[in-house]
Design a protein around this motif. Sequence first.
Motif, PDB file in Angstrom:
ATOM      1  N   VAL A  45       0.828  -1.222   0.000  1.00  0.00           N
ATOM      2  CA  VAL A  45       0.000   0.000   0.000  1.00  0.00           C
ATOM      3  C   VAL A  45       0.858   1.265   0.000  1.00  0.00           C
ATOM      4  O   VAL A  45       0.363   2.342  -0.355  1.00  0.00           O
ATOM      5  CB  VAL A  45      -0.993   0.034   1.187  1.00  0.00           C
ATOM      6  N   LEU A  46       2.126   1.150   0.413  1.00  0.00           N
ATOM      7  CA  LEU A  46       2.977   2.346   0.474  1.00  0.00           C
ATOM      8  C   LEU A  46       4.037   2.387  -0.629  1.00  0.00           C
ATOM      9  O   LEU A  46       4.838   3.315  -0.698  1.00  0.00           O
ATOM     10  CB  LEU A  46       3.654   2.451   1.861  1.00  0.00           C
ATOM     11  N   THR A  47       4.025   1.377  -1.502  1.00  0.00           N
ATOM     12  CA  THR A  47       5.129   1.239  -2.459  1.00  0.00           C
ATOM     13  C   THR A  47       5.289   2.476  -3.349  1.00  0.00           C
ATOM     14  O   THR A  47       6.376   3.068  -3.429  1.00  0.00           O
ATOM     15  CB  THR A  47       4.912  -0.026  -3.324  1.00  0.00           C
ATOM     16  N   ILE A  97      20.396   0.553  -7.984  1.00  0.00           N
ATOM     17  CA  ILE A  97      19.448   0.332  -6.878  1.00  0.00           C
ATOM     18  C   ILE A  97      19.893  -0.898  -6.087  1.00  0.00           C
ATOM     19  O   ILE A  97      20.024  -1.990  -6.654  1.00  0.00           O
ATOM     20  CB  ILE A  97      18.014   0.127  -7.418  1.00  0.00           C
ATOM     21  N   ILE A  98      20.122  -0.711  -4.795  1.00  0.00           N
ATOM     22  CA  ILE A  98      20.478  -1.843  -3.927  1.00  0.00           C
ATOM     23  C   ILE A  98      19.190  -2.265  -3.219  1.00  0.00           C
ATOM     24  O   ILE A  98      18.657  -1.513  -2.397  1.00  0.00           O
ATOM     25  CB  ILE A  98      21.546  -1.443  -2.891  1.00  0.00           C
ATOM     26  N   GLY A  99      18.679  -3.448  -3.587  1.00  0.00           N
ATOM     27  CA  GLY A  99      17.394  -3.913  -3.034  1.00  0.00           C
ATOM     28  C   GLY A  99      16.282  -3.679  -4.043  1.00  0.00           C
ATOM     29  O   GLY A  99      15.575  -2.684  -3.975  1.00  0.00           O
ATOM     30  N   ILE A 103       9.628  -1.518  -3.579  1.00  0.00           N
ATOM     31  CA  ILE A 103       9.897  -0.076  -3.737  1.00  0.00           C
ATOM     32  C   ILE A 103      11.050   0.133  -4.724  1.00  0.00           C
ATOM     33  O   ILE A 103      10.994   1.032  -5.570  1.00  0.00           O
ATOM     34  CB  ILE A 103      10.199   0.587  -2.371  1.00  0.00           C
ATOM     35  N   GLY A 104      12.069  -0.724  -4.645  1.00  0.00           N
ATOM     36  CA  GLY A 104      13.188  -0.619  -5.590  1.00  0.00           C
ATOM     37  C   GLY A 104      12.683  -0.675  -7.024  1.00  0.00           C
ATOM     38  O   GLY A 104      13.094   0.115  -7.881  1.00  0.00           O
ATOM     39  N   LYS A 105      11.757  -1.602  -7.272  1.00  0.00           N
ATOM     40  CA  LYS A 105      11.225  -1.749  -8.633  1.00  0.00           C
ATOM     41  C   LYS A 105      10.412  -0.509  -9.036  1.00  0.00           C
ATOM     42  O   LYS A 105      10.483  -0.046 -10.181  1.00  0.00           O
ATOM     43  CB  LYS A 105      10.366  -3.012  -8.716  1.00  0.00           C
ATOM     44  N   ALA A 154      17.048  -1.723   0.351  1.00  0.00           N
ATOM     45  CA  ALA A 154      16.931  -3.097   0.890  1.00  0.00           C
ATOM     46  C   ALA A 154      16.477  -3.020   2.351  1.00  0.00           C
ATOM     47  O   ALA A 154      16.530  -1.963   2.968  1.00  0.00           O
ATOM     48  CB  ALA A 154      18.282  -3.790   0.785  1.00  0.00           C
ATOM     49  N   PRO A 155      16.031  -4.142   2.918  1.00  0.00           N
ATOM     50  CA  PRO A 155      15.639  -4.120   4.339  1.00  0.00           C
ATOM     51  C   PRO A 155      16.850  -4.158   5.265  1.00  0.00           C
ATOM     52  O   PRO A 155      17.917  -4.637   4.867  1.00  0.00           O
ATOM     53  CB  PRO A 155      14.813  -5.400   4.490  1.00  0.00           C
ATOM     54  N   LEU A 156      16.663  -3.687   6.491  1.00  0.00           N
ATOM     55  CA  LEU A 156      17.716  -3.796   7.504  1.00  0.00           C
ATOM     56  C   LEU A 156      17.659  -5.197   8.117  1.00  0.00           C
ATOM     57  O   LEU A 156      16.643  -5.590   8.698  1.00  0.00           O
ATOM     58  CB  LEU A 156      17.502  -2.744   8.597  1.00  0.00           C
ATOM     59  N   LEU A 206      18.975  11.958   2.117  1.00  0.00           N
ATOM     60  CA  LEU A 206      18.707  10.993   3.192  1.00  0.00           C
ATOM     61  C   LEU A 206      17.298  11.149   3.747  1.00  0.00           C
ATOM     62  O   LEU A 206      16.875  12.254   4.094  1.00  0.00           O
ATOM     63  CB  LEU A 206      19.713  11.208   4.333  1.00  0.00           C
ATOM     64  N   ASP A 207      16.599  10.010   3.825  1.00  0.00           N
ATOM     65  CA  ASP A 207      15.279  10.020   4.472  1.00  0.00           C
ATOM     66  C   ASP A 207      15.348   9.340   5.832  1.00  0.00           C
ATOM     67  O   ASP A 207      14.435   9.480   6.638  1.00  0.00           O
ATOM     68  CB  ASP A 207      14.264   9.280   3.576  1.00  0.00           C
ATOM     69  N   VAL A 208      16.424   8.589   6.065  1.00  0.00           N
ATOM     70  CA  VAL A 208      16.528   7.768   7.280  1.00  0.00           C
ATOM     71  C   VAL A 208      17.933   7.900   7.870  1.00  0.00           C
ATOM     72  O   VAL A 208      18.892   8.175   7.141  1.00  0.00           O
ATOM     73  CB  VAL A 208      16.215   6.292   6.932  1.00  0.00           C
TER      74      VAL A 208
HETATM   75  N1  LIG Z   1      11.764   5.642   3.951  1.00  0.00           N
HETATM   76  C1  LIG Z   1      10.564   5.148   4.199  1.00  0.00           C
HETATM   77  O1  LIG Z   1       9.644   5.855   4.619  1.00  0.00           O
HETATM   78  C2  LIG Z   1      10.315   3.714   3.933  1.00  0.00           C
HETATM   79  C3  LIG Z   1      11.336   2.800   4.011  1.00  0.00           C
HETATM   80  N2  LIG Z   1      11.098   1.477   3.773  1.00  0.00           N
HETATM   81  C4  LIG Z   1      12.224   0.549   3.839  1.00  0.00           C
HETATM   82  O2  LIG Z   1      12.374  -0.042   2.571  1.00  0.00           O
HETATM   83  C5  LIG Z   1      12.608  -1.424   2.710  1.00  0.00           C
HETATM   84  C6  LIG Z   1      12.167  -2.157   1.453  1.00  0.00           C
HETATM   85  O3  LIG Z   1      10.769  -2.143   1.336  1.00  0.00           O
HETATM   86  P1  LIG Z   1      10.032  -3.038   0.203  1.00  0.00           P
HETATM   87  O4  LIG Z   1      10.595  -2.718  -1.130  1.00  0.00           O
HETATM   88  O5  LIG Z   1       8.587  -2.895   0.422  1.00  0.00           O
HETATM   89  O6  LIG Z   1      10.516  -4.484   0.648  1.00  0.00           O
HETATM   90  P2  LIG Z   1      10.724  -5.783  -0.250  1.00  0.00           P
HETATM   91  O7  LIG Z   1      10.832  -6.914   0.702  1.00  0.00           O
HETATM   92  O8  LIG Z   1       9.683  -5.844  -1.305  1.00  0.00           O
HETATM   93  O9  LIG Z   1      12.136  -5.525  -0.974  1.00  0.00           O
HETATM   94  C7  LIG Z   1      13.367  -5.662  -0.357  1.00  0.00           C
HETATM   95  C8  LIG Z   1      14.335  -6.234  -1.376  1.00  0.00           C
HETATM   96  O10 LIG Z   1      15.652  -6.199  -0.835  1.00  0.00           O
HETATM   97  C9  LIG Z   1      16.295  -7.416  -1.169  1.00  0.00           C
HETATM   98  N3  LIG Z   1      17.393  -7.706  -0.257  1.00  0.00           N
HETATM   99  C10 LIG Z   1      17.353  -8.293   0.953  1.00  0.00           C
HETATM  100  N4  LIG Z   1      18.585  -8.410   1.466  1.00  0.00           N
HETATM  101  C11 LIG Z   1      19.431  -7.878   0.550  1.00  0.00           C
HETATM  102  C12 LIG Z   1      20.832  -7.716   0.480  1.00  0.00           C
HETATM  103  N5  LIG Z   1      21.623  -8.146   1.470  1.00  0.00           N
HETATM  104  N6  LIG Z   1      21.362  -7.116  -0.604  1.00  0.00           N
HETATM  105  C13 LIG Z   1      20.574  -6.709  -1.606  1.00  0.00           C
HETATM  106  N7  LIG Z   1      19.239  -6.848  -1.619  1.00  0.00           N
HETATM  107  C14 LIG Z   1      18.674  -7.429  -0.543  1.00  0.00           C
HETATM  108  C15 LIG Z   1      15.195  -8.467  -1.132  1.00  0.00           C
HETATM  109  O11 LIG Z   1      15.565  -9.610  -1.894  1.00  0.00           O
HETATM  110  C16 LIG Z   1      14.034  -7.707  -1.743  1.00  0.00           C
HETATM  111  O12 LIG Z   1      14.000  -7.840  -3.151  1.00  0.00           O
HETATM  112  C17 LIG Z   1      11.843  -1.792   3.988  1.00  0.00           C
HETATM  113  O13 LIG Z   1      12.374  -2.952   4.589  1.00  0.00           O
HETATM  114  C18 LIG Z   1      12.007  -0.560   4.845  1.00  0.00           C
HETATM  115  O14 LIG Z   1      13.137  -0.695   5.667  1.00  0.00           O
HETATM  116  C19 LIG Z   1       9.861   1.045   3.433  1.00  0.00           C
HETATM  117  C20 LIG Z   1       8.818   1.905   3.333  1.00  0.00           C
HETATM  118  C21 LIG Z   1       8.936   3.311   3.608  1.00  0.00           C
END
Ligand SMILES: NC(=O)C1=CN([C@@H]2O[C@H](COP(=O)(O)OP(=O)(O)OC[C@H]3O[C@@H](n4cnc5c(N)ncnc54)[C@H](O)[C@@H]3O)[C@@H](O)[C@H]2O)C=CC1
Length: 272
Positions: A45-47, A97-99, A103-105, A154-156, A206-208
């Motif tokens: 929903v936030l992508t 794009i790392i991750g 959202i990366g896509k 990417a996720p933490l 930077l957002d974070v």
């Molecule tokens: N700044 C903000 O307000 C927001 C930040 N986020 C952050 O963005 C992150 C990603 O969100 P989504 O895209 O929805 O998650 P997602 O799970 O769809 O995508 C994360 C991608 O990172 C990849 N990944 C995992 N470990 C990796 C590594 N070591 N190296 C490279 N790639 C790796 C995964 O395979 C996956 O494709 C969230 O975990 C959150 O921390 C999310 C929403 C809002």
Amino acid sequence: MKVNQEMLDRAPKLRIVSNISAGYDNLDIKELTSRGIMATNTPDVLTDTTADAIFGLLLATARRIPELDAYVKAGQWTAKLPDERFGVDVHHKTLGIIGMGRIGKAIAERAHFGFKNVLYHNRTRNSDTEKELEATYVSLDDLLQQSDFVCLMAPLTDETIGLMGKREFDLMKETAVFINGARGSMVVEADLIHALQNKTIRAAGLDVYQNEPLPLDSPLLQLENVVTMPHYGSATQETRYKMAELAVDNLIKGIHRQAPPSLIDKAVLAHI
Ligand SMILES: NC(=O)C1=CN([C@@H]2O[C@H](COP(=O)(O)OP(=O)(O)OC[C@H]3O[C@@H](n4cnc5c(N)ncnc54)[C@H](O)[C@@H]3O)[C@@H](O)[C@H]2O)C=CC1
Ligand SMILES: O=C(O)C(=O)CO
């Protein structure tokens, strides 16, 4: 808020933790699952909202928009804009794009027609994205060396904590811009500050941050080549409402011992 063993010991009747965010690095998923407690997040929903914000941050950093806004409002625009205030082009450059997840896509979609190349590094290759968006999979080091813009999405996790440190910033081009839309702890902040102060990279958006809200004595606040946002990625009225709705749906399902729509670890179902 951190949900860890200590907190869970104090909540013996807990059935579900419903996180209102896509990231769930604040949750000890293993511990929750072993206790039969469900954990949910609010992805999808936030992508697009987050991708819009992070793409906006990239443009704002490259073209120095916040700095120039402040310049105009301060009455400093009294003659032709001096060259030192010029920005850098985004179009026909290489975005890394790392991750490449949701959202990366969505960021890659926004870059598809504007950039020359989109490179990505991900845990696994995504052949659909490669075909659809002509994105190229590369190693992390190749991405850092070749990109004009490096965007962390990417996720933490245990694997990504401190992913961007001195070695990685040294690999980046001196002209490159670093964007972090993911989590602050994926960056060794002192190394980023060093790279920005010594101009071994051009700028950062930077957002974070390692500590949020960003402490008032952070050197990042003193740097002209940094654009900051207050962890703002998903912050629109519409999207925050959708996130709240999804979190409530998850919660109600969990209370009734049913599978919630965005259950993080399905293995927990065997324990409830
Ligand atoms: N700044 C903000 O307000 C927001 C930040 N986020 C952050 O963005 C992150 C990603 O969100 P989504 O895209 O929805 O998650 P997602 O799970 O769809 O995508 C994360 C991608 O990172 C990849 N990944 C995992 N470990 C990796 C590594 N070591 N190296 C490279 N790639 C790796 C995964 O395979 C996956 O494709 C969230 O975990 C959150 O921390 C999310 C929403 C809002
Ligand atoms: O969803 C997330 O992970 C955030 O960072 C805030 O929306």
